[in-house]
Scaffold this motif. Structure first.
Motif, short mmCIF file in Angstrom:
data_model
loop_
_atom_site.label_atom_id
_atom_site.label_comp_id
_atom_site.label_asym_id
_atom_site.label_seq_id
_atom_site.Cartn_x
_atom_site.Cartn_y
_atom_site.Cartn_z
N ASN A 68 -50.98 39.45 87.19
CA ASN A 68 -51.42 39.16 85.82
C ASN A 68 -51.05 37.77 85.32
O ASN A 68 -51.39 37.41 84.20
CB ASN A 68 -50.86 40.21 84.85
CG ASN A 68 -51.47 41.58 85.09
OD1 ASN A 68 -52.57 41.87 84.64
ND2 ASN A 68 -50.77 42.40 85.85
N ARG A 69 -50.38 37.01 86.17
CA ARG A 69 -49.99 35.68 85.72
C ARG A 69 -51.19 34.84 85.30
O ARG A 69 -51.12 34.14 84.29
CB ARG A 69 -49.16 34.95 86.78
CG ARG A 69 -48.43 33.75 86.20
CD ARG A 69 -47.21 33.42 87.01
NE ARG A 69 -47.58 32.91 88.30
CZ ARG A 69 -47.09 31.77 88.82
NH1 ARG A 69 -46.21 31.08 88.13
NH2 ARG A 69 -47.46 31.37 89.99
N LYS B 165 -53.83 35.74 83.83
CA LYS B 165 -54.21 36.14 82.48
C LYS B 165 -53.26 35.57 81.43
O LYS B 165 -53.68 35.17 80.35
CB LYS B 165 -54.25 37.67 82.37
CG LYS B 165 -55.34 38.31 83.19
CD LYS B 165 -55.37 39.82 82.99
CE LYS B 165 -56.41 40.46 83.91
NZ LYS B 165 -56.38 41.94 83.82
N VAL B 166 -51.97 35.59 81.77
CA VAL B 166 -50.99 35.06 80.83
C VAL B 166 -51.20 33.56 80.64
O VAL B 166 -51.20 33.06 79.51
CB VAL B 166 -49.55 35.33 81.33
CG1 VAL B 166 -48.53 34.59 80.48
CG2 VAL B 166 -49.26 36.82 81.33
N ALA C 56 -54.16 33.01 78.57
CA ALA C 56 -53.87 33.31 77.17
C ALA C 56 -53.15 32.14 76.51
O ALA C 56 -53.43 31.77 75.37
CB ALA C 56 -53.03 34.58 77.07
N ARG C 57 -52.23 31.54 77.23
CA ARG C 57 -51.50 30.39 76.68
C ARG C 57 -52.45 29.22 76.43
O ARG C 57 -52.36 28.53 75.43
CB ARG C 57 -50.39 29.96 77.64
CG ARG C 57 -49.21 30.88 77.59
CD ARG C 57 -48.09 30.36 78.46
NE ARG C 57 -47.15 31.43 78.78
CZ ARG C 57 -46.24 31.37 79.74
NH1 ARG C 57 -46.17 30.31 80.50
NH2 ARG C 57 -45.43 32.39 79.95
N TYR D 214 -54.26 29.91 73.35
CA TYR D 214 -53.40 29.77 72.18
C TYR D 214 -53.22 28.30 71.80
O TYR D 214 -53.34 27.93 70.64
CB TYR D 214 -52.03 30.40 72.44
CG TYR D 214 -51.14 30.41 71.22
CD1 TYR D 214 -51.18 31.48 70.33
CD2 TYR D 214 -50.30 29.34 70.93
CE1 TYR D 214 -50.40 31.49 69.19
CE2 TYR D 214 -49.52 29.33 69.79
CZ TYR D 214 -49.57 30.41 68.92
OH TYR D 214 -48.80 30.40 67.80
N PHE D 215 -52.97 27.47 72.80
CA PHE D 215 -52.76 26.06 72.51
C PHE D 215 -54.05 25.38 72.08
O PHE D 215 -54.01 24.43 71.30
CB PHE D 215 -52.17 25.36 73.74
CG PHE D 215 -50.74 25.74 73.98
CD1 PHE D 215 -49.84 25.78 72.94
CD2 PHE D 215 -50.31 26.10 75.25
CE1 PHE D 215 -48.51 26.14 73.14
CE2 PHE D 215 -48.98 26.46 75.47
CZ PHE D 215 -48.09 26.49 74.42
N HIS E 244 -54.12 26.43 68.53
CA HIS E 244 -53.01 25.91 67.72
C HIS E 244 -52.44 24.65 68.38
O HIS E 244 -51.37 24.69 68.97
CB HIS E 244 -51.90 26.95 67.59
CG HIS E 244 -52.39 28.30 67.15
ND1 HIS E 244 -52.60 28.61 65.81
CD2 HIS E 244 -52.72 29.40 67.85
CE1 HIS E 244 -53.03 29.87 65.72
NE2 HIS E 244 -53.11 30.37 66.94
N ALA F 99 -48.74 23.50 68.29
CA ALA F 99 -47.65 24.24 68.93
C ALA F 99 -47.37 23.73 70.34
O ALA F 99 -46.35 24.06 70.93
CB ALA F 99 -47.97 25.72 68.99
#
Lengths: 141, 141
Positions: free
Chosen positions: A106-107, A109-110, A113-114, A117-118, A121, A124
């Motif tokens: 699942n890495r 996917k993580v 996702a990051r 997110y960036f 945002h 951040a």
DNA sequence: CAGAATCCAACTGGATACTG
DNA sequence: CAGTATCCAGTTGGATTCTG
């Protein structure tokens, strides 16, 4: 019908304990290099690489306390100290491998996702370490 | 025949990453209280109890970054913010439950091991915090 | 060789006060 | 309500030095 959420919450305390123990920076790595069999202190240190002697000593002692490995001293000069996983320690590898497999699978996917997110945002961004930045600002003045 | 130990060592890096993420003091607890469905900020805080608002905010943001949960803001007065596990977050619960089950089943063995360790090494006893002890010694002189 | 002891920088988490 | 902004204590981990 039992309150499942509450039950799980209660069951979480031992999970938290375990996580505190194996949550150390090097713990899982140590357990895994020991999966091959008994190893000496310096062998472990060399195999892992990057860990300080102090932290390795402390982590090994914690793992010994919890019964995950044994510490065997052969009084000689120079001294010979070897570490080996116990049955409990080897058993711990099972849930660890489950977690490991999940992590590997699942890495992506993580990471994705990051990225999202960036993108959403921008402020951040990659963990700003303003220590250097402020030093540069001062230097620039 | 591939060098299994070496392979496992390599596979450990993502495990370490995951452990760093879920290794926080409250992360697993948060994921589990959210297993019941969407919850508001204050609901989570109340349900967990003992967590500071700052740490809850930070942990939730980390989990959001990694795609384990979503944050939904309803702009109203007062504001309404709800958190909910994603598919990825719910999937993470599986390996977590495996680890949790192991922890519950084996905690007696760990506690027993600690008892044996302290019996064999009385000087290591329950984490001495010599700060106070030395202060008392000074006061006693 | 396998540590113990010491010093120190960095990070974590808690308490408090303030805001849209 | 749901944060943000500070300040602060305690812990973690690294570097270095010394020892049986």
């Amino acid at each position: 019908m039992k309150p499942i959420a509450h039950e799980i919450t209660n069951d979480c305390r031992p999970v938290g304990e375990i996580l505190n123990q194996i949550g150390g920076k090097w713990t899982v790595l140590i357990i895994n290099v020991l999966s091959g069999g008994s190893m000496r202190f310096s062998e472990i240190k060399r195999e892992i690489g990057g860990i300080s002697q102090k932290v390795l000593t402390a982590t090994l002692r914690d793992l010994e306390m919890d019964g995950f490995l044994t510490r065997t001293v052969t009084p000689s000069i120079p001294p010979h100290v070897s570490y080996e996983l116990t049955d409990l320690g080897r058993d711990l590898q099972k849930p660890l491998h489950v977690l490991g497999a999940w992590a590997v699978n699942n890495r992506p996917k993580v990471l994705e996702a990051r990225g999202r997110y960036f993108a959403a945002h921008p402020e951040a961004m990659p963990k700003r370490k303003p220590r250097i930045a402020s030093a540069l600002r001062v230097a620039a003045e």
